[in-house]
Design a protein around this motif. Structure first.
Motif: not given
Lengths: 231, 271
Positions: A149-153, A169-176, A192-196
């Motif tokens: 589904g989606s990732v909420g704000s 993707l509306r929230g934050r995603a931090m991979a690795g 997205a609010e933030l990608l890392a």
């Protein structure tokens, strides 16, 4: 015969079933031990020196309590060879091993020819079939996270590996998050609010406006987080 | 089989209490036995909206603490005796509510009514989590604007985590009620559209209540809008929502205050 190990030859293990007397301690333990003591003094001599299994289903004991009980019984000549129905967390070093009742079969097992089943691997992906809602935090250091589904704000997903989002993707995603610089982030719609990735991040403000609402992937080039459209 | 429904939103001022009163009244007008409970201990409002503020003697807290019997605290509506109100206490705070007490009262109400509708306070703290704790279903009230929608998203996550049903591995059925919807403003891009809201929250739609002065007028008169002006746009929206709650399948419309005119049809429900 010498004892030089031969790498080509398999070690033979033999499994056999034995009869053992099973004792079922009941609370209060102190009284139960006293009762066993009385039994041994009376007609219960057979308990001394015989292989004994303790069935702990009626009591809840910590590891140290089990060790203490086994020592108390040992002191009275009752030799505990195994434990049944205990909480797996309270057995281990210093406590007799857990046993399971068998059907009385006796089998030879050649370990090299037929290896024991390997312990199941810990899953290395986490699949979420529900949206990740605002305020929820998904933390999965062991590998990839896939969100159907989606990732909420206001929600966040942290993964040791890559992150795949099939919704928006509306929230934050931090991979690795464990220092995996090869991790990537994929989503079918980016708001997205933030990608890392591995701590190198971009916020919504510094993202290319033309990418907004599109399917994208993000990866790391040196220390710079790059984002490109997938379509 | 009684159903326990929580009306919740996270954000304040979106229309939880108004919707609780209107839906409770609509269900009772449709022949159901309904009790509405005010969980907003310390800031009670439902008694005012129902026009019962002068009849409050004992309240919810008194019943949970065993000071009063349930029958002493329940206020039967003068207009419709199928509708009852369990008022909140105005002199206490949310810490006076205990999980045990709430559970006992809800279990007792389940025996007497078809619907137990819990009006949640705003926020995500004790009062709100206790209001949803024993719910079978939830109505999430949302205004078509970003802060309300995000708070609703948060509340949906909490419904999936902190209710008794969720902890048993079951799920609380959730319905989305969009209130204060202004079609003209949505068309001008000043509001989120219905599609935007449904896309973000991915929760099935229970109804769309249009922005209308009828709602405020009814609240000030202490009469749910479904009593006060059953032909008005919001009243018809609440009647449709009540029928959908009862399991009827009714085409989604946005009723307006002009009698007989139906808004744009929305046949779609979110996944």
């Amino acid at each position: 015969m010498t004892s030089v190990p031969n790498p080509g030859q398999s070690t033979r293990f033999v499994c056999r079933s034995y009869m053992a007397v099973v004792l079922v301690p009941e609370p209060p333990i102190v009284e139960w031990v006293t009762e066993i003591e009385q039994r041994i003094k009376g007609a219960g001599r057979f308990l001394v020196g015989s292989p004994i299994v303790l069935d702990l289903s009626a009591v809840k004991l910590s590891k140290s309590a089990i060790a203490h009980l086994v020592a108390e019984l040992d002191h009275r000549g009752v030799r505990v060879m195994g434990i049944e129905n205990a909480d797996p967390a309270s057995v281990g070093e210093g406590v007799p091993p857990m046993v399971r009742p068998s059907r009385g079969a006796s089998t030879n097992l050649d370990v090299a020819a037929k290896p024991a089943p390997e312990p199941r691997h810990k899953p290395t992906t986490l699949l979420l079939d529900e949206p990740v809602r605002s305020g929820q935090s998904i933390f999965f250091p062991d590998g990839d996270v896939t969100v159907l589904g989606s990732v909420g704000s206001g929600a966040e997903v942290v993964a040791g590996g890559s992150i795949h989002v099939y919704g928006a993707l509306r929230g934050r995603a931090m991979a690795g998050s464990n220092g995996n610089t090869r991790a990537r982030i994929f989503c079918s719609r980016i708001e997205a609010e933030l990608l890392a990735i591995d701590g190198h991040y971009v916020t919504a403000e510094s993202m290319d406006k033309n990418l907004r609402d599109r399917a994208v992937q993000a990866w790391l080039e040196g220390t710079e987080l790059k984002i490109t459209a997938l379509d | 089989m009684a159903k326990v429904v929580v009306v919740t939103s996270g954000k304040g001022g979106v229309g939880k209490t108004t919707s609780t009163a209107a839906l409770g009244a609509a269900l009772a007008q449709l022949g159901q036995n309904v009790v509405i409970i005010d969980f907003d201990v310390g800031l009670r409002n439902l008694d005012l909206v129902m026009g019962a503020e002068r009849r409050v003697v004992y309240d919810f807290i008194n019943v949970t603490q065993g000071v009063a019997k349930l029958s002493q605290a329940l206020i039967r509506d003068k207009r419709l005796d199928k509708l009852a109100l369990l008022p909140a206490s105005q002199t206490r705070d949310k810490d006076a509510l205990t999980e045990d007490g709430v559970q006992r009262v809800i279990a007792a109400l389940r025996q007497q009514f078809d619907w137990v509708i819990c009006d949640s306070p705003a926020g995500i703290e004790r009062g709100a989590t206790l209001a949803m704790r024993f719910a079978d279903e939830a109505i999430v009230v949302t205004n078509p604007e970003v802060s309300s929608v995000r708070d609703s998203d948060r509340i949906i996550g909490i419904l999936d985590a902190k209710t008794v049903k969720a902890e048993r591995g079951d799920r609380v059925e959730k319905h989305l009620l969009i209130t204060r919807y202004d079609q003209a403003r949505a068309a001008r891009g000043e509001m989120l559209t219905i599609d935007d809201v449904l896309e973000i929250l991915s929760t099935p739609l229970l109804g769309i209540v249009p922005e209308s002065e009828e709602v405020l007028r009814a609240s000030n008169l202490g009469s749910p809008v479904t009593f006060n002006n059953p032909g008005s746009g919001p009243a018809r929206a609440y009647f449709d929502a009540a029928r959908r709650l009862m399991g009827e399948s009714i085409q989604m419309t946005i009723p307006t205050d002009k009698q007989g005119f139906l808004g744009k049809l929305f046949g779609r429900r979110a996944a």
